[in-house]
Design an enzyme around this catalytic site. Structure first.
Site, PDB file in Angstrom:
ATOM      1  N   PHE A 149     -13.135  -5.322   1.770  1.00  0.00           N
ATOM      2  CA  PHE A 149     -14.233  -4.559   1.152  1.00  0.00           C
ATOM      3  C   PHE A 149     -15.544  -4.747   1.938  1.00  0.00           C
ATOM      4  O   PHE A 149     -16.605  -4.987   1.343  1.00  0.00           O
ATOM      5  CB  PHE A 149     -14.450  -4.966  -0.309  1.00  0.00           C
ATOM      6  CG  PHE A 149     -13.326  -4.623  -1.252  1.00  0.00           C
ATOM      7  CD1 PHE A 149     -12.384  -3.646  -0.951  1.00  0.00           C
ATOM      8  CD2 PHE A 149     -13.209  -5.272  -2.492  1.00  0.00           C
ATOM      9  CE1 PHE A 149     -11.352  -3.326  -1.830  1.00  0.00           C
ATOM     10  CE2 PHE A 149     -12.187  -4.964  -3.383  1.00  0.00           C
ATOM     11  CZ  PHE A 149     -11.255  -3.991  -3.044  1.00  0.00           C
ATOM     12  N   LEU A 161     -17.374  -2.676   3.236  1.00  0.00           N
ATOM     13  CA  LEU A 161     -18.330  -1.604   2.888  1.00  0.00           C
ATOM     14  C   LEU A 161     -18.495  -1.488   1.375  1.00  0.00           C
ATOM     15  O   LEU A 161     -19.090  -0.539   0.884  1.00  0.00           O
ATOM     16  CB  LEU A 161     -17.839  -0.261   3.456  1.00  0.00           C
ATOM     17  CG  LEU A 161     -17.670  -0.220   4.980  1.00  0.00           C
ATOM     18  CD1 LEU A 161     -17.002   1.082   5.419  1.00  0.00           C
ATOM     19  CD2 LEU A 161     -19.027  -0.372   5.656  1.00  0.00           C
ATOM     20  N   GLY A 162     -17.927  -2.431   0.643  1.00  0.00           N
ATOM     21  CA  GLY A 162     -18.007  -2.383  -0.810  1.00  0.00           C
ATOM     22  C   GLY A 162     -16.724  -1.903  -1.455  1.00  0.00           C
ATOM     23  O   GLY A 162     -16.622  -1.848  -2.677  1.00  0.00           O
ATOM     24  N   GLY A 163     -15.741  -1.501  -0.655  1.00  0.00           N
ATOM     25  CA  GLY A 163     -14.440  -1.116  -1.193  1.00  0.00           C
ATOM     26  C   GLY A 163     -14.498   0.158  -2.001  1.00  0.00           C
ATOM     27  O   GLY A 163     -15.020   1.176  -1.545  1.00  0.00           O
ATOM     28  N   TYR A 216       0.873  -1.179   0.000  1.00  0.00           N
ATOM     29  CA  TYR A 216       0.000   0.000   0.000  1.00  0.00           C
ATOM     30  C   TYR A 216       0.908   1.226   0.000  1.00  0.00           C
ATOM     31  O   TYR A 216       1.588   1.531   0.973  1.00  0.00           O
ATOM     32  CB  TYR A 216      -0.917   0.032   1.227  1.00  0.00           C
ATOM     33  CG  TYR A 216      -1.896  -1.119   1.321  1.00  0.00           C
ATOM     34  CD1 TYR A 216      -2.296  -1.837   0.194  1.00  0.00           C
ATOM     35  CD2 TYR A 216      -2.449  -1.484   2.540  1.00  0.00           C
ATOM     36  CE1 TYR A 216      -3.198  -2.889   0.287  1.00  0.00           C
ATOM     37  CE2 TYR A 216      -3.364  -2.530   2.641  1.00  0.00           C
ATOM     38  CZ  TYR A 216      -3.726  -3.233   1.517  1.00  0.00           C
ATOM     39  OH  TYR A 216      -4.626  -4.265   1.615  1.00  0.00           O
ATOM     40  N   PRO A 252     -18.600   1.961  -2.592  1.00  0.00           N
ATOM     41  CA  PRO A 252     -19.348   1.717  -1.361  1.00  0.00           C
ATOM     42  C   PRO A 252     -20.785   1.254  -1.617  1.00  0.00           C
ATOM     43  O   PRO A 252     -21.442   1.686  -2.568  1.00  0.00           O
ATOM     44  CB  PRO A 252     -19.280   3.064  -0.644  1.00  0.00           C
ATOM     45  CG  PRO A 252     -17.962   3.643  -1.092  1.00  0.00           C
ATOM     46  CD  PRO A 252     -17.824   3.212  -2.544  1.00  0.00           C
ATOM     47  N   LEU A 253     -21.242   0.321  -0.772  1.00  0.00           N
ATOM     48  CA  LEU A 253     -22.545  -0.324  -0.950  1.00  0.00           C
ATOM     49  C   LEU A 253     -23.674   0.692  -0.986  1.00  0.00           C
ATOM     50  O   LEU A 253     -23.691   1.646  -0.219  1.00  0.00           O
ATOM     51  CB  LEU A 253     -22.807  -1.280   0.222  1.00  0.00           C
ATOM     52  CG  LEU A 253     -21.787  -2.397   0.443  1.00  0.00           C
ATOM     53  CD1 LEU A 253     -22.092  -3.135   1.739  1.00  0.00           C
ATOM     54  CD2 LEU A 253     -21.812  -3.351  -0.736  1.00  0.00           C
TER      55      LEU A 253
HETATM   56  N1  LIG Z   1      -6.527  -8.931   1.047  1.00  0.00           N
HETATM   57  C1  LIG Z   1      -6.859  -8.132   0.054  1.00  0.00           C
HETATM   58  O1  LIG Z   1      -6.726  -8.453  -1.110  1.00  0.00           O
HETATM   59  C2  LIG Z   1      -7.457  -6.795   0.373  1.00  0.00           C
HETATM   60  C3  LIG Z   1      -8.041  -6.040  -0.669  1.00  0.00           C
HETATM   61  C4  LIG Z   1      -8.608  -4.829  -0.342  1.00  0.00           C
HETATM   62  C5  LIG Z   1      -8.591  -4.361   0.967  1.00  0.00           C
HETATM   63  N2  LIG Z   1      -7.994  -5.102   1.955  1.00  0.00           N
HETATM   64  C6  LIG Z   1      -8.007  -4.659   3.369  1.00  0.00           C
HETATM   65  O2  LIG Z   1      -9.369  -4.506   3.744  1.00  0.00           O
HETATM   66  C7  LIG Z   1      -9.545  -3.209   4.333  1.00  0.00           C
HETATM   67  C8  LIG Z   1     -10.963  -2.753   4.066  1.00  0.00           C
HETATM   68  O3  LIG Z   1     -11.174  -2.596   2.680  1.00  0.00           O
HETATM   69  P1  LIG Z   1     -11.282  -1.182   1.960  1.00  0.00           P
HETATM   70  O4  LIG Z   1     -10.773  -0.113   2.837  1.00  0.00           O
HETATM   71  O5  LIG Z   1     -10.673  -1.325   0.623  1.00  0.00           O
HETATM   72  O6  LIG Z   1     -12.828  -1.082   1.684  1.00  0.00           O
HETATM   73  P2  LIG Z   1     -14.105  -0.803   2.628  1.00  0.00           P
HETATM   74  O7  LIG Z   1     -13.725  -0.844   4.064  1.00  0.00           O
HETATM   75  O8  LIG Z   1     -15.176  -1.689   2.130  1.00  0.00           O
HETATM   76  O9  LIG Z   1     -14.533   0.667   2.195  1.00  0.00           O
HETATM   77  C9  LIG Z   1     -13.665   1.749   2.230  1.00  0.00           C
HETATM   78  C10 LIG Z   1     -14.370   2.885   1.499  1.00  0.00           C
HETATM   79  O10 LIG Z   1     -15.547   3.246   2.208  1.00  0.00           O
HETATM   80  C11 LIG Z   1     -15.465   4.604   2.601  1.00  0.00           C
HETATM   81  N3  LIG Z   1     -16.004   4.681   3.967  1.00  0.00           N
HETATM   82  C12 LIG Z   1     -15.504   4.124   5.083  1.00  0.00           C
HETATM   83  N4  LIG Z   1     -16.300   4.364   6.139  1.00  0.00           N
HETATM   84  C13 LIG Z   1     -17.332   5.106   5.676  1.00  0.00           C
HETATM   85  C14 LIG Z   1     -18.471   5.670   6.278  1.00  0.00           C
HETATM   86  N5  LIG Z   1     -18.715   5.518   7.578  1.00  0.00           N
HETATM   87  N6  LIG Z   1     -19.317   6.372   5.498  1.00  0.00           N
HETATM   88  C15 LIG Z   1     -19.103   6.521   4.168  1.00  0.00           C
HETATM   89  N7  LIG Z   1     -18.028   6.018   3.544  1.00  0.00           N
HETATM   90  C16 LIG Z   1     -17.146   5.302   4.284  1.00  0.00           C
HETATM   91  C17 LIG Z   1     -14.018   4.983   2.555  1.00  0.00           C
HETATM   92  O11 LIG Z   1     -13.882   6.352   2.241  1.00  0.00           O
HETATM   93  P3  LIG Z   1     -13.285   7.425   3.319  1.00  0.00           P
HETATM   94  O12 LIG Z   1     -11.826   7.220   3.346  1.00  0.00           O
HETATM   95  O13 LIG Z   1     -13.732   8.722   2.749  1.00  0.00           O
HETATM   96  O14 LIG Z   1     -13.966   7.107   4.624  1.00  0.00           O
HETATM   97  C18 LIG Z   1     -13.528   4.122   1.399  1.00  0.00           C
HETATM   98  O15 LIG Z   1     -13.812   4.738   0.170  1.00  0.00           O
HETATM   99  C19 LIG Z   1      -8.474  -2.360   3.659  1.00  0.00           C
HETATM  100  O16 LIG Z   1      -8.223  -1.183   4.407  1.00  0.00           O
HETATM  101  C20 LIG Z   1      -7.314  -3.327   3.597  1.00  0.00           C
HETATM  102  O17 LIG Z   1      -6.627  -3.320   4.829  1.00  0.00           O
HETATM  103  C21 LIG Z   1      -7.451  -6.317   1.670  1.00  0.00           C
END
Ligand SMILES: NC(=O)c1ccc[n+]([C@@H]2O[C@H](COP(=O)([O-])OP(=O)(O)OC[C@H]3O[C@@H](n4cnc5c(N)ncnc54)[C@H](OP(=O)(O)O)[C@@H]3O)[C@@H](O)[C@H]2O)c1
Length: 284
Positions: free
Chosen positions: A209, A211-213, A59, A216-217
């Site tokens: 993901f 929250l939909g990554g 990252y 977002p959902l």
């Molecule tokens: N193993 C893998 O292949 C893999 C792949 C992807 C991710 N990951 C891990 O999984 C974690 C979670 O996934 P993710 O961060 O990609 O996706 P997520 O948690 O599904 O969603 C993150 C997105 O949602 C928004 N968001 C978060 N909280 C919110 C809220 N309360 N209201 C409105 N929008 C909100 C964030 O924007 P803002 O920043 O504006 O809040 C960001 O755009 C990552 O941080 C990473 O550590 C692992």
């Protein structure tokens, strides 16, 4: 209501953790828009009781781990930092498989150095046969390298990410697998059967993901349930995952302290059977 815990490796962690991927720049590449805000999110998370942070040295690359170190080192004794290896980034932010013995060994040492650790708590080997979803192929060679690094004392526990049930079975023949991190949320439920199996075996499942990554959902049912609870749709999506299975550990990602607080508060929501049935309609 205090959030419950579940065993990850040799320690219990709270079921509501934090995913640090959003702290890098756009496209998970380069520095964040607001460095001070990134530090503030991490410090607020830990101050609020988060004891499980998910990251990777790819990252940024390196950026997210360096920010974690700047914000939190020396780390609280109860903090579990989970990282992942298998890829490197190209000059145009590409995700390039990096699964040779040399590349994996270098990745583990990079994670140790950038996080400021002598040993990594948990390292997930991420499947890269298809970077976007689990795809079949043997993980024996790269997992054997991680198991060797574990025997050398550089890694405490090993997990798998973006894998199929067949790969999980293969992996468990090579070393203990302490967690599985795959794509799963209210609308993306390919892993339902796998989660049920891991629940029965007491192995944590960590949905990425949640929250939909990057998209977002959004759904009417989600908004309706949220409105009826006086909560936000994102909170309901997280509460649904917490109620889905006791071995689900959450790592929602955000770059905003306000969203972090909102997400952590989702642990207090209780969804009724009627609400769960309505939410199930989304995936049906
Ligand atoms: N193993 C893998 O292949 C893999 C792949 C992807 C991710 N990951 C891990 O999984 C974690 C979670 O996934 P993710 O961060 O990609 O996706 P997520 O948690 O599904 O969603 C993150 C997105 O949602 C928004 N968001 C978060 N909280 C919110 C809220 N309360 N209201 C409105 N929008 C909100 C964030 O924007 P803002 O920043 O504006 O809040 C960001 O755009 C990552 O941080 C990473 O550590 C692992």
């Amino acid at each position: 209501m205090p959030i419950s815990t579940f065993k990850l490796g040799h320690r219990g962690v709270k079921r509501m953790g934090y995913g640090a991927m959003q702290l890098a720049g756009p496209g998970v590449f380069g520095p964040p828009k607001d460095h001070a805000a990134a530090l503030a999110v991490l410090r607020e998370a830990v101050a609020s009781g988060v004891d499980h942070i998910d990251t990777s040295d790819f990252y940024g690359p390196h950026v997210t781990n360096q920010i974690i170190r700047e914000a939190l080192h020396p780390y609280p004794a109860d903090l579990v930092i989970v990282t992942k290896v298998s890829a490197r980034r190209g000059p145009k932010a590409e995700w390039i498989p990096a699964l040779s013995r040399e590349e994996l060994t270098a990745a583990v040492h990079d994670n140790l150095r950038h996080l400021g650790l002598d040993v990594l708590d948990v390292v997930n080997l991420r499947g890269m046969f298809n970077p976007h979803h689990p795809a079949e192929g043997s993980i024996e060679a790269p997992l054997t390298v991680l198991a060797d690094l574990q025997r050398q004392g550089l890694i405490r526990h090993i997990g798998l990410s973006n894998v199929t049930p067949t790969q999980l079975a293969e992996g468990r023949g090579i070393c203990e697998i302490v967690c599985v991190q795959n794509h799963y949320n209210l609308v993306h439920r390919d892993d339902d059967a796998l989660i049920d199996r891991l629940t029965a075996e007491g192995i944590p499942y960590v949905p990425f993901f949640p929250l939909g990554g990057f998209s977002p959902l959004q759904s009417d049912q989600l908004s309706d349930v949220a409105a009826s609870l006086g909560a936000t749709p994102m909170q309901v999506a997280l509460a649904w995952l917490l109620q889905r299975a006791p071995n689900i550990l959450l790592i929602p990602g955000t770059s905003s302290v306000a969203h972090l607080r909102e997400n952590l508060a989702a642990a207090d929501l209780k969804l009724s059977d009627e609400m769960l049935a309505k939410l199930d309609e989304i995936a049906a």
